[in-house]
Scaffold this motif. Sequence first.
Motif, PDB file in Angstrom:
ATOM      1  N   ARG A 137       0.815  -1.260  -0.028  1.00 35.53           N
ATOM      2  CA  ARG A 137       0.014   0.076  -0.063  1.00 35.53           C
ATOM      3  C   ARG A 137       0.978   1.308   0.088  1.00 35.53           C
ATOM      4  NH1 ARG A 137      -4.251  -0.078   4.709  1.00 35.53           N
ATOM      5  NH2 ARG A 137      -4.746   1.811   3.701  1.00 35.53           N
TER       6      ARG A 137
ATOM      7  N   THR B 208       5.412   2.096  -4.562  1.00 37.69           N
ATOM      8  CA  THR B 208       4.943   1.936  -5.953  1.00 37.69           C
ATOM      9  C   THR B 208       5.504   0.588  -6.557  1.00 37.69           C
ATOM     10  OG1 THR B 208       7.014   3.125  -6.740  1.00 37.69           O
ATOM     11  CG2 THR B 208       5.164   4.503  -5.887  1.00 37.69           C
TER      12      THR B 208
ATOM     13  N   ARG C 283      -4.944  13.008   4.220  1.00 36.69           N
ATOM     14  CA  ARG C 283      -5.325  13.453   2.653  1.00 36.69           C
ATOM     15  C   ARG C 283      -3.919  12.985   1.825  1.00 36.69           C
ATOM     16  NH1 ARG C 283      -6.908  18.108   5.676  1.00 36.69           N
ATOM     17  NH2 ARG C 283      -5.085  19.086   4.847  1.00 36.69           N
ATOM     18  N   ARG C 284      -2.898  12.487   2.101  1.00 36.84           N
ATOM     19  CA  ARG C 284      -1.724  12.573   1.596  1.00 36.84           C
ATOM     20  C   ARG C 284      -1.766  10.912   0.784  1.00 36.84           C
ATOM     21  NH1 ARG C 284       3.003  15.433   1.233  1.00 36.84           N
ATOM     22  NH2 ARG C 284       4.988  14.331   1.257  1.00 36.84           N
ATOM     23  N   GLU C 285      -0.906  10.866  -0.245  1.00 35.67           N
ATOM     24  CA  GLU C 285      -0.715   9.832  -0.858  1.00 35.67           C
ATOM     25  C   GLU C 285       0.411   8.948   0.060  1.00 35.67           C
ATOM     26  OE1 GLU C 285      -1.635   8.305  -3.600  1.00 35.67           O
ATOM     27  OE2 GLU C 285      -3.052   9.935  -4.218  1.00 35.67           O
ATOM     28  N   LEU C 286      -0.145   7.536   0.176  1.00 35.09           N
ATOM     29  CA  LEU C 286       0.658   6.689   1.072  1.00 35.09           C
ATOM     30  C   LEU C 286       1.888   6.423   0.777  1.00 35.09           C
ATOM     31  CD1 LEU C 286      -2.346   4.247   2.156  1.00 35.09           C
ATOM     32  CD2 LEU C 286      -1.316   6.088   3.625  1.00 35.09           C
ATOM     33  N   THR C 287       2.128   6.498  -0.642  1.00 34.61           N
ATOM     34  CA  THR C 287       3.584   6.327  -1.219  1.00 34.61           C
ATOM     35  C   THR C 287       4.455   7.444  -0.936  1.00 34.61           C
ATOM     36  OG1 THR C 287       2.764   7.160  -3.271  1.00 34.61           O
ATOM     37  CG2 THR C 287       2.718   4.474  -2.967  1.00 34.61           C
TER      38      THR C 287
END
Length: 265
Positions: free
Chosen positions: A64, A67, A178-182
Amino acid sequence: ATEGSEAVTPLRLPAAAAAERGARLRRLLAADEERAQRADSFNALEGRILELRGLLDDDERVARVSTDAEREELAAWLAEAEDWMWGDDAGTAASLRAKSVALEKLAEGMLLRAHELELRPLVRAQMDEWFDAVERNATALRELYVARGGAPDELDAALLAIRDERSELAAKWDEQERRELTLAPVVTSADAVEARRRIELKIRALPKPPPPAASSSPQNASASDSEGGGGDENASGGDSSEGSWTQDGGSSGESVDKSASKDEL
């Protein structure tokens, strides 16, 4: 020597031979130490490669927060390192340790994000509970100051600092949601621990409440105790350990609210 026999003079090695023997012994000991350290470093690297490969294959958190490109890069690096460690270039303990350091550097961002993914909700809930308890007790302590004729300026400043820390941390939590987990996290559990440490230092620096006014009758004494939240023992913290409830994530039950003492804050 016994009677009738001649004394035996022990043989002594020439100085050069003795020095060479000592040097040879030191080289043997150093070689033994290097072999032991190399074996430990080899096993540590091999074990870490297997562990990380398992995380790439089976850990949902890693999938999750990373990338496809990151996982492919790490998988290729693990395969190369596994081949390398059996070759001549991995001949020393130092080279194996350096390879382990490079591996951790490559994987650290991904592993931190995976760790925080699971830990962050727990830490936020604990910090919210802790902030609630600190604000309740700081507010009660302020009331005690005022009731005993003290100036609450330092308490007001401390309350403001507590609320500012809480608001700042909450804003970071919300941004992280709100941030992308990557991407690298904007706030971690370590940041929450540091915020708590700053507040605890402010709390410990607060002065104790003024003593209760001297009473002229048992009735007045009882009223003074009631007004002061249980008397001077509560105001000063008595024999309780300093910061007891601020050190366990916020206490539950009545113990948090019973005393507005500086020591318990």
